[in-house]
Design a protein around this motif. Structure first.
Motif, PDB file in Angstrom:
ATOM      1  N   SER A  40      28.880  32.644  27.528  1.00 17.67           N
ATOM      2  CA  SER A  40      29.780  32.057  26.532  1.00 17.67           C
ATOM      3  C   SER A  40      29.756  32.817  25.204  1.00 17.67           C
ATOM      4  O   SER A  40      30.665  32.664  24.388  1.00 17.67           O
ATOM      5  N   GLN A  41      28.730  33.642  24.992  1.00 17.17           N
ATOM      6  CA  GLN A  41      28.635  34.406  23.754  1.00 17.17           C
ATOM      7  C   GLN A  41      29.389  35.733  23.828  1.00 17.17           C
ATOM      8  O   GLN A  41      29.590  36.380  22.803  1.00 17.17           O
ATOM      9  N   PHE A  42      29.786  36.132  25.030  1.00 12.94           N
ATOM     10  CA  PHE A  42      30.584  37.351  25.175  1.00 12.94           C
ATOM     11  C   PHE A  42      32.036  36.993  24.872  1.00 12.94           C
ATOM     12  O   PHE A  42      32.645  36.198  25.595  1.00 12.94           O
ATOM     13  N   PRO A  43      32.621  37.544  23.813  1.00  2.00           N
ATOM     14  CA  PRO A  43      33.923  37.048  23.332  1.00  2.00           C
ATOM     15  C   PRO A  43      35.097  37.282  24.277  1.00  2.00           C
ATOM     16  O   PRO A  43      36.149  36.672  24.103  1.00  2.00           O
ATOM     17  N   TYR A  44      34.937  38.129  25.266  1.00  2.00           N
ATOM     18  CA  TYR A  44      36.057  38.447  26.160  1.00  2.00           C
ATOM     19  C   TYR A  44      35.784  38.013  27.594  1.00  2.00           C
ATOM     20  O   TYR A  44      36.421  38.512  28.525  1.00  2.00           O
ATOM     21  N   ALA A  45      34.857  37.074  27.765  1.00  2.00           N
ATOM     22  CA  ALA A  45      34.442  36.660  29.106  1.00  2.00           C
ATOM     23  C   ALA A  45      35.610  36.170  29.957  1.00  2.00           C
ATOM     24  O   ALA A  45      35.630  36.378  31.180  1.00  2.00           O
ATOM     25  N   SER A  46      36.582  35.532  29.342  1.00  2.00           N
ATOM     26  CA  SER A  46      37.697  34.956  30.106  1.00  2.00           C
ATOM     27  C   SER A  46      38.579  36.014  30.751  1.00  2.00           C
ATOM     28  O   SER A  46      39.366  35.703  31.655  1.00  2.00           O
ATOM     29  N   ARG A  47      38.472  37.264  30.326  1.00  2.00           N
ATOM     30  CA  ARG A  47      39.277  38.340  30.905  1.00  2.00           C
ATOM     31  C   ARG A  47      38.706  38.855  32.218  1.00  2.00           C
ATOM     32  O   ARG A  47      39.398  39.502  32.987  1.00  2.00           O
ATOM     33  N   LEU A  48      37.433  38.560  32.483  1.00  2.00           N
ATOM     34  CA  LEU A  48      36.751  39.103  33.649  1.00  2.00           C
ATOM     35  C   LEU A  48      36.991  38.221  34.878  1.00  2.00           C
ATOM     36  O   LEU A  48      36.791  37.016  34.828  1.00  2.00           O
ATOM     37  N   HIS A  49      37.411  38.846  35.962  1.00  2.00           N
ATOM     38  CA  HIS A  49      37.661  38.093  37.200  1.00  2.00           C
ATOM     39  C   HIS A  49      36.599  38.373  38.260  1.00  2.00           C
ATOM     40  O   HIS A  49      35.904  37.462  38.703  1.00  2.00           O
ATOM     41  N   SER A  50      36.452  39.628  38.669  1.00  2.00           N
ATOM     42  CA  SER A  50      35.524  39.947  39.749  1.00  2.00           C
ATOM     43  C   SER A  50      35.150  41.416  39.691  1.00  2.00           C
ATOM     44  O   SER A  50      35.848  42.233  39.092  1.00  2.00           O
ATOM     45  N   CYS A  51      34.043  41.744  40.336  1.00  2.00           N
ATOM     46  CA  CYS A  51      33.576  43.129  40.424  1.00  2.00           C
ATOM     47  C   CYS A  51      33.131  43.387  41.858  1.00  2.00           C
ATOM     48  O   CYS A  51      32.269  42.677  42.376  1.00  2.00           O
ATOM     49  N   THR A  52      33.727  44.413  42.482  1.00  2.00           N
ATOM     50  CA  THR A  52      33.478  44.668  43.899  1.00  2.00           C
ATOM     51  C   THR A  52      33.199  46.145  44.152  1.00  2.00           C
ATOM     52  O   THR A  52      34.029  46.992  43.825  1.00  2.00           O
ATOM     53  N   PRO A  53      32.048  46.479  44.728  1.00  2.00           N
ATOM     54  CA  PRO A  53      31.822  47.861  45.172  1.00  2.00           C
ATOM     55  C   PRO A  53      32.671  48.148  46.415  1.00  2.00           C
ATOM     56  O   PRO A  53      32.768  47.311  47.311  1.00  2.00           O
ATOM     57  N   GLU A  54      33.290  49.312  46.443  1.00  2.00           N
ATOM     58  CA  GLU A  54      34.133  49.697  47.568  1.00  2.00           C
ATOM     59  C   GLU A  54      33.843  51.136  47.977  1.00  2.00           C
ATOM     60  O   GLU A  54      33.176  51.876  47.257  1.00  2.00           O
ATOM     61  N   VAL A  55      34.380  51.528  49.118  1.00  2.00           N
ATOM     62  CA  VAL A  55      34.250  52.896  49.617  1.00  2.00           C
ATOM     63  C   VAL A  55      35.595  53.589  49.457  1.00  2.00           C
ATOM     64  O   VAL A  55      36.629  53.053  49.868  1.00  2.00           O
ATOM     65  N   MET A  56      35.589  54.774  48.873  1.00  2.00           N
ATOM     66  CA  MET A  56      36.848  55.461  48.581  1.00  2.00           C
ATOM     67  C   MET A  56      37.648  55.808  49.822  1.00  2.00           C
ATOM     68  O   MET A  56      38.870  55.877  49.778  1.00  2.00           O
ATOM     69  N   ASP A  57      36.962  56.034  50.942  1.00  2.00           N
ATOM     70  CA  ASP A  57      37.688  56.368  52.166  1.00  2.00           C
ATOM     71  C   ASP A  57      38.583  55.225  52.620  1.00  2.00           C
ATOM     72  O   ASP A  57      39.666  55.449  53.166  1.00  2.00           O
ATOM     73  N   SER A  58      38.136  53.976  52.385  1.00  2.00           N
ATOM     74  CA  SER A  58      38.916  52.824  52.825  1.00  2.00           C
ATOM     75  C   SER A  58      39.784  52.255  51.707  1.00  2.00           C
ATOM     76  O   SER A  58      40.873  51.739  51.975  1.00  2.00           O
ATOM     77  N   MET A  59      39.336  52.329  50.461  1.00  2.00           N
ATOM     78  CA  MET A  59      40.147  51.883  49.326  1.00  2.00           C
ATOM     79  C   MET A  59      40.707  53.127  48.646  1.00  2.00           C
ATOM     80  O   MET A  59      40.162  53.639  47.657  1.00  2.00           O
ATOM     81  N   VAL A  60      41.813  53.614  49.171  1.00  2.00           N
ATOM     82  CA  VAL A  60      42.356  54.910  48.773  1.00  2.00           C
ATOM     83  C   VAL A  60      42.643  55.024  47.272  1.00  2.00           C
ATOM     84  O   VAL A  60      42.331  56.051  46.659  1.00  2.00           O
ATOM     85  N   PRO A  61      43.230  54.019  46.615  1.00  2.00           N
ATOM     86  CA  PRO A  61      43.503  54.167  45.182  1.00  2.00           C
ATOM     87  C   PRO A  61      42.254  54.429  44.333  1.00  2.00           C
ATOM     88  O   PRO A  61      42.354  54.989  43.237  1.00  2.00           O
TER      89      PRO A  61
END
Length: 296
Positions: A194-215
């Protein structure tokens, strides 16, 4: 220490090109990022985390064209450092083929214009180790985590300052790396703080593999170029900006932060005196368009 324009193109200029002006629903944007550093040394001197922010329309356009170019050149994926060295998947390529392929990859990104905006954070890791104590570094984290947290804070703040409706958020995707568990923990720690002023902008964080997540391969491009942009200047004070980097700065726009000798020295007292858990310290960015830039 002087000031510099952190955004080649104002981040707010992306707004009219994204579906966030006239609508009543939440828009979830994506920030795809990667890291780059001088991996030939046991303890890297320069570390960078960088990526592109955009909406689904832009990312869909990138994906379809990226797949087609890789197929045309019979490579499984884009890898900037391998391409530069002409090894691994680019073994046996001559400069003509390398330049043609690189130009087509770059055009996919620059054709998106302001729909993709680059964010980057660099740190002189050797100066970080020298200037900040071990206890201070425990608060800020590994150089990757420092840059990772700065990118989050910078992007979230610029969404606030740039005119995005308050309900808009971004989902972060990172290339899998040795620090991914800590990175995900940091992201959700900020989201729930709650002390991080921009917390509401954050949705999710996901590690991915570039071979499968092309972008995500586009983040490899900007991370490598941002590394070269920062690292080359450590060896050549008046080093020219590489063509690829300049093209992305001009067409897409870029917002960046940089921790060098002067900045780290200025921050040292505050870092050392702060009481927090490991990886719990976040340095909030200054205004969206201006921040410190080291001259040494």
């Amino acid at each position: 220490m002087g000031s510099y324009s952190a955004a080649t193109v104002k981040f707010s200029e992306i707004i009219p090109l994204l579906p966030s002006r006239v609508r009543r629903h939440v828009v979830l944007f994506k920030f795809l990022c990667d890291e780059s550093y001088d991996s030939q040394t046991a303890e890297p001197r320069t570390y960078v985390v960088a990526g592109f922010f955009g909406g689904d329309i832009a990312w869909a356009a990138v994906e379809s064209r990226w797949i087609a170019v890789n197929a045309e050149y019979s490579v499984p994926r884009f890898h900037a450092s391998h391409l530069n060295a002409k090894n691994y998947e680019y073994e046996g390529w001559d400069d003509t083929r390398k330049i043609e392929y690189s130009a087509k990859i770059l055009k996919i990104v620059t054709d998106q214009g302001r729909r993709l905006h680059a964010f980057s954070c660099a740190i002189h890791a050797d100066e970080y180790r020298r200037i900040i104590s071990e206890a201070g570094r425990a608060k800020l984290g590994h150089p990757y985590i420092v840059c990772f947290k700065t990118c989050i804070a910078l992007l979230a703040k610029e969404m606030d300052d740039g005119g995005f409706p308050p309900e808009d958020q971004f989902a972060m995707y990172i290339d899998r790396n040795p620090f991914q568990i800590a990175a995900v923990d940091v992201f959700y720690g900020l989201k729930e703080n709650s002390q991080f002023p921009y917390a509401s902008r954050l949705h999710s964080c996901t590690p991915e593999v570039m071979d499968s997540m092309v972008p995500l391969q586009a983040s490899d491009l900007i991370a490598y170029e941002a590394f070269r942009w920062n690292h080359d200047r450590r060896n050549i004070a008046d080093a020219n900006t590489r063509f690829v980097m300049k093209a992305m700065q001009d067409h897409n726009g870029m917002t960046e932060r940089y921790y060098g000798t002067k900045t780290l020295t200025d921050l040292r007292e505050g870092i050392e005196s702060t009481v927090c858990l490991p990886n719990g310290l976040v340095i909030l960015p200054l205004t969206p368009e201006v921040s410190p830039r080291d001259t040494d």
